[in-house]
Design a protein around this motif. Structure first.
Motif, short mmCIF file in Angstrom:
data_model
loop_
_atom_site.label_atom_id
_atom_site.label_comp_id
_atom_site.label_asym_id
_atom_site.label_seq_id
_atom_site.Cartn_x
_atom_site.Cartn_y
_atom_site.Cartn_z
N LEU A 250 0.80 -1.23 0.00
CA LEU A 250 0.00 0.00 0.00
C LEU A 250 0.83 1.28 0.00
CD1 LEU A 250 -2.82 -1.04 2.49
CD2 LEU A 250 -2.79 -1.18 -0.02
N ALA A 251 2.12 1.17 0.26
CA ALA A 251 2.94 2.39 0.36
C ALA A 251 4.29 2.17 -0.32
CB ALA A 251 3.14 2.75 1.83
N PRO A 252 4.93 3.25 -0.73
CA PRO A 252 6.27 3.12 -1.33
C PRO A 252 7.28 2.55 -0.33
CG PRO A 252 5.33 5.30 -1.76
CD PRO A 252 4.45 4.63 -0.74
N SER A 253 8.37 2.04 -0.84
CA SER A 253 9.44 1.56 0.03
C SER A 253 10.16 2.75 0.65
CB SER A 253 10.42 0.69 -0.75
OG SER A 253 11.19 1.49 -1.61
N SER A 254 10.94 2.46 1.68
CA SER A 254 11.59 3.54 2.43
C SER A 254 12.92 3.97 1.82
CB SER A 254 11.82 3.08 3.87
OG SER A 254 12.65 1.93 3.88
N GLY A 255 13.40 3.23 0.84
CA GLY A 255 14.71 3.53 0.27
C GLY A 255 14.71 4.80 -0.56
N ALA A 256 15.91 5.24 -0.90
CA ALA A 256 16.04 6.41 -1.77
C ALA A 256 15.38 6.12 -3.12
CB ALA A 256 17.51 6.75 -1.96
N MET A 257 14.83 7.15 -3.72
CA MET A 257 14.14 6.94 -4.99
C MET A 257 15.10 6.45 -6.05
SD MET A 257 11.93 9.66 -7.23
CE MET A 257 10.66 9.84 -5.99
N ARG A 258 14.74 5.33 -6.68
CA ARG A 258 15.50 4.86 -7.84
C ARG A 258 14.66 3.89 -8.62
NH1 ARG A 258 19.30 -0.04 -7.07
NH2 ARG A 258 18.41 -1.13 -5.30
N VAL A 259 14.82 3.94 -9.92
CA VAL A 259 14.09 3.08 -10.84
C VAL A 259 14.96 1.88 -11.17
CG1 VAL A 259 13.17 2.95 -13.19
CG2 VAL A 259 12.78 4.99 -11.80
N ILE A 260 14.35 0.71 -11.12
CA ILE A 260 15.08 -0.53 -11.38
C ILE A 260 14.37 -1.27 -12.51
CG2 ILE A 260 15.83 -2.76 -10.43
CD1 ILE A 260 15.56 -1.30 -7.61
N GLY A 261 15.11 -1.63 -13.55
CA GLY A 261 14.51 -2.38 -14.65
C GLY A 261 13.74 -1.49 -15.61
N GLY A 262 12.94 -2.16 -16.44
CA GLY A 262 12.23 -1.45 -17.50
C GLY A 262 10.74 -1.34 -17.24
N PRO A 263 10.03 -0.72 -18.17
CA PRO A 263 8.59 -0.50 -17.97
C PRO A 263 7.77 -1.78 -17.90
CG PRO A 263 9.28 0.18 -20.17
CD PRO A 263 10.52 -0.08 -19.41
N ALA A 264 8.23 -2.85 -18.55
CA ALA A 264 7.47 -4.10 -18.53
C ALA A 264 8.09 -5.14 -17.61
CB ALA A 264 7.37 -4.66 -19.95
N SER A 265 9.14 -4.77 -16.90
CA SER A 265 9.78 -5.67 -15.96
C SER A 265 10.66 -4.86 -15.02
CB SER A 265 10.63 -6.71 -16.71
OG SER A 265 11.29 -7.54 -15.79
N GLY A 266 10.02 -4.25 -14.05
CA GLY A 266 10.80 -3.39 -13.17
C GLY A 266 10.04 -3.00 -11.93
N CYS A 267 10.64 -2.10 -11.18
CA CYS A 267 10.03 -1.63 -9.94
C CYS A 267 10.65 -0.27 -9.62
CB CYS A 267 10.28 -2.63 -8.80
SG CYS A 267 12.03 -2.91 -8.44
N ILE A 268 10.18 0.34 -8.55
CA ILE A 268 10.73 1.64 -8.15
C ILE A 268 10.79 1.71 -6.63
CG2 ILE A 268 8.40 2.66 -8.46
CD1 ILE A 268 9.83 5.36 -8.97
N ALA A 269 11.92 2.13 -6.13
CA ALA A 269 12.09 2.35 -4.69
C ALA A 269 11.82 3.81 -4.38
CB ALA A 269 13.51 1.98 -4.27
N GLY A 270 11.26 4.06 -3.20
CA GLY A 270 11.06 5.44 -2.74
C GLY A 270 10.19 6.27 -3.65
N ALA A 271 9.15 5.68 -4.23
CA ALA A 271 8.33 6.39 -5.22
C ALA A 271 7.61 7.58 -4.60
CB ALA A 271 7.31 5.43 -5.84
N ALA A 272 7.27 8.54 -5.46
CA ALA A 272 6.47 9.70 -5.05
C ALA A 272 5.04 9.51 -5.54
CB ALA A 272 7.06 10.98 -5.66
N ALA A 273 4.12 10.21 -4.89
CA ALA A 273 2.70 10.12 -5.26
C ALA A 273 2.28 11.36 -6.03
CB ALA A 273 1.84 9.97 -4.01
N LEU A 274 1.49 11.15 -7.06
CA LEU A 274 0.91 12.27 -7.80
C LEU A 274 -0.20 12.90 -6.95
CD1 LEU A 274 0.76 13.70 -10.69
CD2 LEU A 274 -1.24 12.24 -11.05
#
Ligand SMILES: [Zn+2]
Length: 308
Positions: free
Chosen positions: A59-83
């Motif tokens: 339900l919530a972003p991870s606590s790590g620093a924001m970073r994108v891992i992998g690609g749009p069809a196989s990936g994830c994001i740490a420390g995401a922001a909310a629109l």
């Protein structure tokens, strides 16, 4: 890397990953086309595997620093922001899906586009799915939208009532394309939609935008391709669905060395045989084409799912 759009409808997957033609592309005319679209829809709309569920359950972003891992069809994001649910020139819809997270660059892009469209005199647009709080595969609706760099924006630019987010779960979002998919609906797709696409494509952070092939064809026909204001057509890519919204994909952010980019778009405006392909009559495909295996997530996404 595939050229997968978002496909908020399940028609997307399939036949044209990475601009490679596969033999079962459902590009047929008339009744045959409609039947095959239906068959493809049924074939593709399979339930998500249990392995996909954890990402949607978070339900919530991870606590790590924001970073994108992998690609749009196989990936994830740490420390995401909310629109934000509302901003200048835009409102988020269907927020109960909890898919309004992304990289800060994606959030900033939506806010820039809202301001630019407002300055151009357009009514606010609706923003649909971005990514889940930690990205990753979704249980329904999309093959991409996994690493926080994708966002769906709806074409409807009619004046909208000021509604609280909870009242935007079921909004009327008509298709811009005729029922037979042969062309845009001139009653719905017009100068306002062209302006919004031009503003989005003109943003330096935007890598590509997926629209229905009929919309791309309308742009090719309407714009002066020899004139100075046509270069943005390069970023507009035809894809299944995308007749009531368009899908914006940003390039990898500078702060994410583990983000996987896509192959560059071929040179030119794309108003050529590669676009005609989407409208050609083709013989029925052999039915038993196995679905390609789902791409494996990068190993670093395991820690993101755990909340790190
Ligand atoms: Zn999308």
């Amino acid at each position: 890397m595939s050229d997968l759009g978002c496909p908020s409808s399940p028609r997307k997957r399939g036949s044209r990953a990475g601009d490679v033609r596969l033999p079962w592309a459902p590009a047929f005319a008339g009744a045959t086309k409609r039947r095959l679209w239906l068959a493809a829809t049924i074939l593709i709309a399979t339930p998500a595997s249990a392995a996909d569920q954890p990402w949607g359950a978070v339900l919530a972003p991870s606590s790590g620093a924001m970073r994108v891992i992998g690609g749009p069809a196989s990936g994830c994001i740490a420390g995401a922001a909310a629109l934000p649910a509302d901003g200048a020139g835009f409102s988020a819809i269907r927020v109960s899906r909890n898919r309004f997270y992304g990289h800060r660059d994606t959030i900033a892009f939506v806010e820039r586009l809202g301001q630019a469209s407002q300055a151009a005199g357009l009514a606010p647009f609706y923003v649909g799915d971005m990514a889940q709080p930690r990205g990753g595969p979704m249980a329904s609706g999309h093959g991409s939208h996994q690493n926080g760099m994708d966002v769906d924006i709806w074409f409807n630019l009619d004046a909208k009532p000021a509604l609280p987010p909870a009242a935007r779960e079921a909004v009327d979002l008509p298709s811009m394309v005729l029922a037979d998919k042969s062309a845009v609906d001139p009653q719905r797709f017009g100068a306002r939609q062209v302006t919004l696409l031009r503003l989005a494509a003109g943003d330096a952070r935007v890598e590509r935008i997926f629209v229905n092939p009929a919309i791309k064809r309308a742009l090719c026909a309407q714009l002066d391709r020899a004139g100075p204001d046509h270069g943005w057509l390069h970023k507009i890519r035809p894809w299944y669905g995308h007749d009531e919204h368009f899908h914006v994909r940003l390039s990898c952010p500078a702060d994410s060395p583990d983000c996987t980019g896509q192959a560059p778009i071929p040179p030119g405006d794309g108003c050529d045989a590669s676009l005609d392909w989407w409208f050609e009559l083709r013989p029925p495909a052999v039915p038993a084409v196995p679905k390609p295996p789902k791409p494996k997530l990068p190993a670093a996404c395991a820690a993101v799912l755990e909340g790190k």
